[in-house]
Design an enzyme around this catalytic site. Structure first.
Site, short mmCIF file in Angstrom:
data_model
loop_
_atom_site.label_atom_id
_atom_site.label_comp_id
_atom_site.label_asym_id
_atom_site.label_seq_id
_atom_site.Cartn_x
_atom_site.Cartn_y
_atom_site.Cartn_z
N VAL A 33 0.87 -1.29 0.02
CA VAL A 33 0.16 -0.14 -0.09
C VAL A 33 1.04 1.22 -0.04
O VAL A 33 2.27 1.15 0.13
CB VAL A 33 -0.92 -0.03 1.01
CG1 VAL A 33 -1.86 -1.39 1.06
CG2 VAL A 33 -0.19 0.25 2.69
N GLU A 62 3.06 4.68 0.94
CA GLU A 62 4.20 4.63 1.69
C GLU A 62 3.77 5.44 2.83
O GLU A 62 4.24 6.66 3.25
CB GLU A 62 5.63 5.15 1.13
CG GLU A 62 6.81 5.03 1.81
CD GLU A 62 7.55 3.70 1.88
OE1 GLU A 62 6.92 2.73 1.30
OE2 GLU A 62 8.60 3.67 2.44
N LYS A 101 0.32 1.52 6.98
CA LYS A 101 0.70 0.16 7.10
C LYS A 101 0.40 -0.55 8.38
O LYS A 101 0.01 -1.62 8.41
CB LYS A 101 2.20 0.09 6.45
CG LYS A 101 2.53 0.40 5.10
CD LYS A 101 3.93 0.60 4.82
CE LYS A 101 4.37 1.07 3.39
NZ LYS A 101 4.05 0.12 2.31
N SER A 131 9.52 1.15 1.01
CA SER A 131 10.95 1.52 0.29
C SER A 131 11.84 1.88 1.39
O SER A 131 13.08 1.61 1.41
CB SER A 131 10.78 2.69 -0.59
OG SER A 131 10.04 2.21 -1.67
N HIS A 155 11.56 -6.27 0.16
CA HIS A 155 11.71 -4.98 -0.54
C HIS A 155 11.93 -5.55 -2.15
O HIS A 155 12.99 -5.86 -2.38
CB HIS A 155 12.70 -4.10 -0.18
CG HIS A 155 12.92 -3.07 -0.89
ND1 HIS A 155 13.97 -2.61 -1.44
CD2 HIS A 155 12.01 -1.93 -1.27
CE1 HIS A 155 13.83 -1.51 -2.35
NE2 HIS A 155 12.57 -0.71 -2.35
N ASN A 184 11.16 -2.27 -8.77
CA ASN A 184 10.39 -2.21 -9.89
C ASN A 184 10.97 -2.37 -11.28
O ASN A 184 12.03 -1.70 -11.54
CB ASN A 184 9.86 -0.58 -9.84
CG ASN A 184 8.57 -0.36 -10.64
OD1 ASN A 184 7.83 -1.21 -11.34
ND2 ASN A 184 8.18 0.94 -10.71
#
Ligand SMILES: NC(=O)c1ccc[n+]([C@@H]2O[C@H](COP(=O)([O-])OP(=O)(O)OC[C@H]3O[C@@H](n4cnc5c(N)ncnc54)[C@H](O)[C@@H]3O)[C@@H](O)[C@H]2O)c1
Length: 296
Positions: free
Chosen positions: A70, A72, A77, A99, A120, A123
């Site tokens: 979701v 940042e 979270k 991140s 993590h 992309n």
């Protein structure tokens, strides 16, 4: 990131359930995954292993692993993980794709903190092999090992980050270089295009087969030491963002999305960069597929 992570598991024959509260996004997920698979020349049927949900408890009720992606925000979270822990099986591994937010803070809301960790991804998650598996202060060793094994089994390259430091490993390295790149432009040593050319036409060519410490061993640690004695005292060591970056953002020069950032862009040149990146990543994944993509 969520649909790319789902794709990575689905193409390895795992059933994936996605909770997506936004109806428009929910409606697009399968099409996005199928489009990615089509571009790679892969079987689109993997998309059928993904089920979309508008209810979190439905999505995680049977899960062996839950990966959160979701926006940042620590608050968001944490709220999500409280709900996830209440609805998921007690044995499920719980991971955040944050991140930069400390894993220990996100997972502090769990009753059973041993199973909370960072995962993590990079992309696009279906094309970049690395996943940094981040051990928070309370994460269990067995839970880390289980996540590492799962990620290896789907063809990813997991690494174990043993301490919960901001930026983990990859982003610390990447942004150390970005700081120096911006400092070179800010200091008038060269323009932004020259920085990019230097990286792409020199050590960038080696990076995917020769890591920095392998490279140091290749040239010799004695040479590395001599170079560091001369260069390191001169490198930028500003402790926050550099003024040039702050000025660009203040002026609304946000990069490709506004037509100007460090460099000038139009729709065509920005698309060219995106296409070149997609071609390169597809080719790295599978040379044959990269060629097919290029021809299409
Ligand atoms: N984009 C990247 O390159 C990248 C790379 C690595 C890690 N990350 C991290 O991954 C996470 C997601 O980033 P992104 O770029 O995919 O963001 P995004 O905004 O594209 O996607 C976030 C998704 O979360 C959904 N969402 C919003 N609120 C929610 C809620 N309460 N419950 C469930 N879903 C909700 C949104 O509808 C959206 O589909 C962030 O933590 C980000 O820092 C991003």
């Amino acid at each position: 990131m969520g649909h790319g992570i789902a794709q990575a598991f689905a193409t390895a024959d795992h059933l994936v359930d996605i909770y997506e509260p936004d109806p428009d996004r929910r409606a697009c997920v399968r099409d996005q995954v199928r489009a990615n698979l089509r571009l790679l020349g892969s079987d689109e049927a993997a998309g059928d292993l993904i089920t979309l949900h508008d209810d979190l408890a439905d999505a995680v009720g049977q899960a062996a692993v839950v990966i959160e992606a979701v926006p940042e925000s620590l608050d968001l979270k944490q709220k999500l993980f409280i709900e996830v822990e209440a609805a998921a099986p007690a044995s499920a591994l719980l991971a955040s794709n944050t991140s930069a937010i400390p894993i220990t803070s996100i997972m502090s809301v769990l009753q059973d903190r041993r199973r909370g960790m960072g995962a993590h991804w990079w992309n696009p998650p279906h094309l970049i092999p690395l996943v940094e598996v981040v051990q928070g202060r309370d994460t269990g060793e067995a839970e880390i090992a289980a996540m590492m094994a799962l990620l290896s089994s789907i063809g990813k390259t997991p690494v174990h980050v043993r301490k919960d430091v901001p930026g983990f490993i990859g982003n610390r390295l990447q942004h150390a270089m970005w700081r120096e790149a911006i400092a070179l432009v800010q200091g008038g040593i060269c323009d932004a295009e020259t920085v990019d050319t230097v990286v792409k036409a020199s050590f960038g060519r080696r990076l995917s087969v020769l890591g920095p410490l392998e490279n140091a061993d290749l040239v010799g640690t004695d040479l590395a030491l001599m170079v560091h004695q001369t260069i390191l005292p001169d490198l930028d060591r500003t402790s926050g963002p550099l003024p040039l970056l702050e000025e660009l953002v203040r002026a609304g020069h946000l990069g490709m999305k506004t037509g100007k950032g460090f460099r000038e862009w139009n729709g065509e040149s920005a698309q060219e960069v995106r296409n070149a990146l997609a071609r390169h990543l597809a080719q790295t994944l599978c040379p044959e597929q990269g060629r097919m993509h290029e021809g299409s």
